[in-house]
Scaffold this active site. Structure first.
Site, PDB file in Angstrom:
ATOM      1  N   LYS A 132      43.587  35.926  42.025  1.00 10.14           N
ATOM      2  CA  LYS A 132      43.605  36.805  43.192  1.00 10.14           C
ATOM      3  C   LYS A 132      42.469  36.508  44.169  1.00 10.14           C
ATOM      4  O   LYS A 132      42.624  36.673  45.380  1.00 10.14           O
ATOM      5  CB  LYS A 132      43.556  38.267  42.739  1.00 10.14           C
ATOM      6  CG  LYS A 132      44.736  38.680  41.873  1.00 10.14           C
ATOM      7  CD  LYS A 132      46.045  38.542  42.619  1.00 10.14           C
ATOM      8  CE  LYS A 132      47.238  38.922  41.767  1.00 10.14           C
ATOM      9  NZ  LYS A 132      47.587  37.956  40.736  1.00 10.14           N
TER      10      LYS A 132
ATOM     11  N   ARG B  80      57.786  33.953  42.329  1.00 14.09           N
ATOM     12  CA  ARG B  80      59.009  34.055  41.528  1.00 14.09           C
ATOM     13  C   ARG B  80      59.989  34.951  42.261  1.00 14.09           C
ATOM     14  O   ARG B  80      59.690  35.484  43.331  1.00 14.09           O
ATOM     15  CB  ARG B  80      58.693  34.675  40.169  1.00 14.09           C
ATOM     16  CG  ARG B  80      57.963  36.018  40.301  1.00 14.09           C
ATOM     17  CD  ARG B  80      57.778  36.726  38.990  1.00 14.09           C
ATOM     18  NE  ARG B  80      56.835  37.828  39.063  1.00 14.09           N
ATOM     19  CZ  ARG B  80      57.073  39.026  39.561  1.00 14.09           C
ATOM     20  NH1 ARG B  80      58.263  39.285  40.093  1.00 14.09           N
ATOM     21  NH2 ARG B  80      56.155  39.971  39.575  1.00 14.09           N
TER      22      ARG B  80
ATOM     23  N   GLU C 284      37.487  45.057  46.042  1.00 12.60           N
ATOM     24  CA  GLU C 284      37.979  45.089  47.412  1.00 12.60           C
ATOM     25  C   GLU C 284      38.163  46.526  47.888  1.00 12.60           C
ATOM     26  O   GLU C 284      38.144  47.473  47.095  1.00 12.60           O
ATOM     27  CB  GLU C 284      39.284  44.301  47.559  1.00 12.60           C
ATOM     28  CG  GLU C 284      40.471  44.862  46.836  1.00 12.60           C
ATOM     29  CD  GLU C 284      41.718  43.991  47.025  1.00 12.60           C
ATOM     30  OE1 GLU C 284      41.588  42.836  47.458  1.00 12.60           O
ATOM     31  OE2 GLU C 284      42.819  44.480  46.729  1.00 12.60           O
TER      32      GLU C 284
END
Length: 440
Positions: A113, A290, A197
């Site tokens: 990430k 995906r 974050e």
């Protein structure tokens, strides 16, 4: 077109892939665990191979051996399990098979990430304030939070699917949650890296379906709204999003294309964003490399078959469309084997299974009467998808379909959906990711 396809997955997504493959004349091979031997997808495939214990869907060697023994030409990973495992994608291609998914490099780049945030920022995709490198210690996390401002999200850098995340409202909470998330990440993902974050107390979860085409172009189809969640995991999705107007939509789709181009994306993927309803700003959250659980609602408003597009891309063929347009409104409800109040798993033998039908109603199910929902896997039993001329029409069809869906044996969350579809906040379209907790 690919001639034979092994589906390295189970349940409803395996049946979903088999359905399209059969229509296209592609021979299918199912792999299944001992626990899943009686499920519909096993019988519906042209050939089935038992690969062992319940956890065997993560056994790359067993799956590759099954592909070789059955003469499969390609592997479709579905979602979950090995679908976002870059090493597995590489192994598939190293064994001379076609991988129905994005390049391993794109999977790896988006799997971390922090790396993904940095790549997106460099590509001009909006990202929320956060750390550019892992917070290696709680002191580093505290220092980052002081710059970002509380509350903050503490997130496993290698996580996904809503797992490995916690909110810290102050320094004391951050100390506690940092240790918890780090330990969870090490245990679940083998990587304890932690990202800090900005946390949005009121936010909407909006995502964009992209396709990286065989000729190298990346196209963005449209957005989906995924804000009805429990424990950061989706329960309801709808398309288009009632929160997104024309200008925001244009910006969202353009950002999603940039995101795909930045990693040389191919095949189906989803760019997930957080949308601040107070300002209209959106920020990159993650990219799912995906096919998504909620892909059917995009299919319905576009009139496309995304599994077919995946197979065409993997085969080096052009897509079925030159341009895409949308019409109507679609809603997907995830029918889970869980109680409708606390959402705790409730597996069991299915003694009654009666699916609703009618215009604008689609059910993608992994189970049927007489099968058993075991405790070994995700609680998803089926997806109830409805399509209407507009949002009000889709909601009306969803109400009728929920009322017409009869399940006995395992616990199920149909009563929750009946409640949600009468909820004033949801009906107004002015909801956020906290709607479920407010209903409880």
């Amino acid at each position: 077109m690919i001639e034979s396809l092994l589906i390295a997955n189970r349940g409803e997504i395996a049946r979903r892939v088999i359905k399209t493959a059969r229509r296209l004349g592609v021979r299918t091979v199912a792999v299944h665990s001992e626990a899943d031997a009686g499920l519909p997808f096993v019988a519906e495939a042209d050939e089935a191979v038992c690969i062992g214990a319940p956890q065997s869907y993560r056994d790359a060697d067993a799956i590759l051996a099954a592909a070789k023994s059955t003469g499969a030409q390609a592997i479709h990973p579905g979602y979950g399990f090995l679908s976002e495992n870059a090493d597995f994608a590489r192994a598939v291609e190293a064994n001379g098979l076609i991988w129905v998914g994005p390049p391993a490099g794109a999977i790896a780049a988006m799997g971390d990430k922090i790396n993904a945030r940095n790549l997106m920022a460099a590509a001009g995709v909006p990202v929320a304030a956060g750390t550019h490198d892992p917070a290696a210690t709680v002191e580093q996390a505290i220092e980052a939070a002081a710059t970002i401002g509380y509350p903050v999200m503490v997130k496993a850098a290698a996580g996904g699917g809503g797992m490995g995340m916690a909110v810290a409202a102050d320094e004391s909470a951050l100390r506690t949650e940092y240790d918890k998330v780090r330990a969870f990440a090490e245990r679940m993902f083998g990587d304890g890296s932690v990202l800090i974050e900005r946390y949005f107390p009121r936010v909407r979860h909006v995502e964009v379906q992209i396709l990286g085409l065989a000729d190298g172009r990346v196209v963005a189809l449209s957005e989906r709204e995924c804000s009805v969640q429990r424990r950061n995991q989706k329960l309801v999705e709808e398309a288009p999003s009632p929160a997104v107007g024309p200008s925001t939509r244009e910006a969202l789709l353009a950002a999603a294309v940039k995101a795909g181009e930045a990693v040389g994306y191919r095949n189906a993927g989803t760019v997930e964003c957080l949308l601040d309803p107070a300002t209209g700003e959106f920020f990159f959250l993650e990219m799912n490399t995906r096919l998504q659980v909620e892909h059917p609602i995009t299919e319905l408003i576009h009139g496309l078959d995304l599994v077919e597009e995946q197979l065409r891309i993997a085969s080096g063929l052009a897509p079925t469309f030159a341009e895409t347009t949308t019409k109507g409104h679609a809603i997907e409800l995830r029918i889970n084997a869980e109680d409708p109040k606390r959402f705790l798993p409730g597996p069991g033998k299915v003694t009654t299974w009666v699916e609703p039908s009618g215009d604008g109603v689609r059910v993608d199910a992994g189970y049927a009467e007489g099968t058993t929902v075991t405790p070994f896997y995700d609680s998803l039993m089926a997806k109830l998808i409805v399509f209407g001329a507009d949002r009000a029409d889709a909601i009306a069809r969803a109400r009728a379909a929920v009322a017409g869906f009869a399940i006995a044996g395992p616990k199920n969350n149909l009563p929750f959906f009946a409640e949600l579809l009468e909820n004033e906040e949801f009906l107004a379209g002015d909801y956020d990711t906290g709607i479920v907790s407010r209903m409880r």
